[in-house]
Every structure is written in structure tokens, then in C-alpha cells.
Motif scaffolding. Structure first.
Motif, short mmCIF file in Angstrom:
data_model
loop_
_atom_site.label_atom_id
_atom_site.label_comp_id
_atom_site.label_asym_id
_atom_site.label_seq_id
_atom_site.Cartn_x
_atom_site.Cartn_y
_atom_site.Cartn_z
N ARG A 10 0.84 -1.22 0.00
CA ARG A 10 0.00 0.00 0.00
C ARG A 10 0.87 1.27 0.00
O ARG A 10 0.58 2.24 -0.68
N LEU A 11 1.96 1.20 0.80
CA LEU A 11 2.86 2.36 0.88
C LEU A 11 3.49 2.64 -0.49
O LEU A 11 3.58 3.79 -0.92
N ILE A 12 3.93 1.58 -1.15
CA ILE A 12 4.55 1.72 -2.47
C ILE A 12 3.56 2.35 -3.44
O ILE A 12 3.89 3.28 -4.19
N LEU A 13 2.32 1.87 -3.40
CA LEU A 13 1.31 2.41 -4.33
C LEU A 13 1.00 3.87 -4.02
O LEU A 13 0.83 4.69 -4.93
N ALA A 14 0.96 4.21 -2.70
CA ALA A 14 0.67 5.59 -2.32
C ALA A 14 1.80 6.51 -2.78
O ALA A 14 1.56 7.59 -3.35
N MET A 15 3.05 6.07 -2.55
CA MET A 15 4.21 6.88 -2.97
C MET A 15 4.20 7.06 -4.48
O MET A 15 4.47 8.15 -5.00
N ASP A 16 3.87 5.99 -5.18
CA ASP A 16 3.85 6.06 -6.64
C ASP A 16 2.78 7.05 -7.09
O ASP A 16 3.00 7.86 -7.99
N PHE A 17 1.64 7.00 -6.44
CA PHE A 17 0.54 7.90 -6.80
C PHE A 17 0.95 9.36 -6.57
O PHE A 17 0.71 10.23 -7.40
N LEU A 18 1.62 9.61 -5.42
CA LEU A 18 1.97 10.98 -5.06
C LEU A 18 3.14 11.53 -5.87
O LEU A 18 3.26 12.74 -6.05
N THR A 19 4.02 10.67 -6.30
CA THR A 19 5.24 11.16 -6.96
C THR A 19 5.35 10.70 -8.41
O THR A 19 6.43 10.77 -9.00
N GLY A 20 4.26 10.22 -8.96
CA GLY A 20 4.29 9.68 -10.34
C GLY A 20 4.77 10.71 -11.35
O GLY A 20 4.43 11.89 -11.26
N PRO A 21 5.59 10.29 -12.32
CA PRO A 21 6.11 11.23 -13.31
C PRO A 21 5.01 11.71 -14.26
O PRO A 21 4.02 11.01 -14.48
N LYS A 22 5.22 12.91 -14.79
CA LYS A 22 4.26 13.48 -15.73
C LYS A 22 4.57 12.89 -17.12
O LYS A 22 5.72 12.91 -17.54
N PRO A 23 3.57 12.37 -17.80
CA PRO A 23 3.86 11.77 -19.10
C PRO A 23 4.29 12.80 -20.15
O PRO A 23 3.80 13.92 -20.15
N VAL A 24 5.22 12.39 -20.98
CA VAL A 24 5.64 13.23 -22.10
C VAL A 24 4.45 13.38 -23.05
O VAL A 24 3.63 12.47 -23.18
N VAL A 25 4.36 14.56 -23.69
CA VAL A 25 3.29 14.76 -24.67
C VAL A 25 3.93 14.87 -26.05
O VAL A 25 4.82 15.68 -26.25
#
Ligand SMILES: N[C@@H](CCC(=O)N[C@@H](CS)C(=O)NCC(=O)O)C(=O)O
Length: 122
Positions: A10-25
Motif C-alpha cells: 500500500r505504501l509503495i502504491l501511495a508513494m507512486d501515486f503521489l510522486t508519479g512522473p508526468k507523461p511526455v506529450v
């Protein structure tokens, strides 16, 4: 042990959600070309596996539309991975080059390197 794994997941998923990279356009034409190259790929993965999260973050960062296959809860994908890939280990990238030419690539670092080289990502 199972409880600790669940909390860590759960912690890993929360961290990923909060710090996820912005996709290139990209321009549509360029994105279509990348989509065509990734259409024959599928990533076998577990939702909360840290190595899978690492690969999924790269997919998001580089806007790669690669199908995600849950090899933990989906019995068909789990069986496919074990039978055809050789191991029930994730992440694993299935690359279909032709009807009788399928490659199963294990190891998160190898998957990321392969995608960067194959798709000429920076
Ligand atoms: N070195 C591997 C580690 C992958 C790994 O340990 N995955 C775990 C899930 S987090 C797994 O599939 N374990 C099942 C197994 O090894 O049989 C990588 O970077 O991809």
C-alpha cells in the motif's frame, strides 16, 4: 509476514501515486508511431510489486501504451506467464514479433533498457 507485505504494498502504491512522473506529450503522428511499436507488447505484473512499479513509472513517463496483465489475480495470465515465459516472476515483458516469434523478457532493468533502445527514448 503477509500483513507487513500488504502494508508495504500500500505504501509503495501511495508513494507512486503521489510522486508519479508526468507523461511526455508527443505530436499525434509521433505517438501513433510509438503505439504501433508497442502494440505487440504486454507487461505481466503485480499491482504492488516494487519492480513492477518501477517499470510502470517508466511506461507512464514515456507515455507508452503497453497492456498491463495482472499475473497475480488473473489465473489465465498467471498460467501463461509460467507456461510460456518459464517462470512465475514479474515484471515480465511479452514481445510478439510474429506468430512464432515471442520473447519473454524478465528483470525490470532489462525491460527498461530494452524499451529505451527499441523505442529510441531519451
Ligand atoms: N530482479 C527482479 C526482481 C523481481 C522480483 O523479485 N519479483 C517478485 C515480485 S515483487 C516475484 O516475481 N517473485 C516471485 C518469484 O521470484 O518467483 C527485477 O528487477 O525484476
Amino acid at each position: 509476514m503477509k500483513f507487513i507485505r500488504m502494508i508495504l504494498g500500500r505504501l509503495i502504491l501511495a508513494m507512486d501515486f503521489l510522486t508519479g512522473p508526468k507523461p511526455v506529450v508527443r505530436e499525434k503522428r509521433e505517438q501513433d508511431a510509438i503505439d504501433a511499436l508497442t502494440a505487440n507488447m504486454a507487461l505481466y505484473q503485480f499491482k504492488a510489486c516494487p519492480f513492477c512499479v518501477k517499470v510502470r513509472r517508466q511506461l507512464r513517463k514515456h507515455a507508452l501504451n503497453i497492456e498491463l496483465r495482472d499475473a497475480q489475480n488473473n489465473a489465465t495470465f498467471k498460467a501463461e506467464l509460467t507456461r510460456e515465459g518459464g517462470r512465475h516472476k514479474v515484471p515480465c515483458l511479452r514481445i510478439e514479433k510474429g506468430p512464432n516469434d515471442v520473447k519473454w523478457l524478465y528483470e525490470s532493468d532489462d525491460i527498461i533498457s530494452f524499451l529505451k533502445t527499441e523505442l529510441k527514448l531519451s
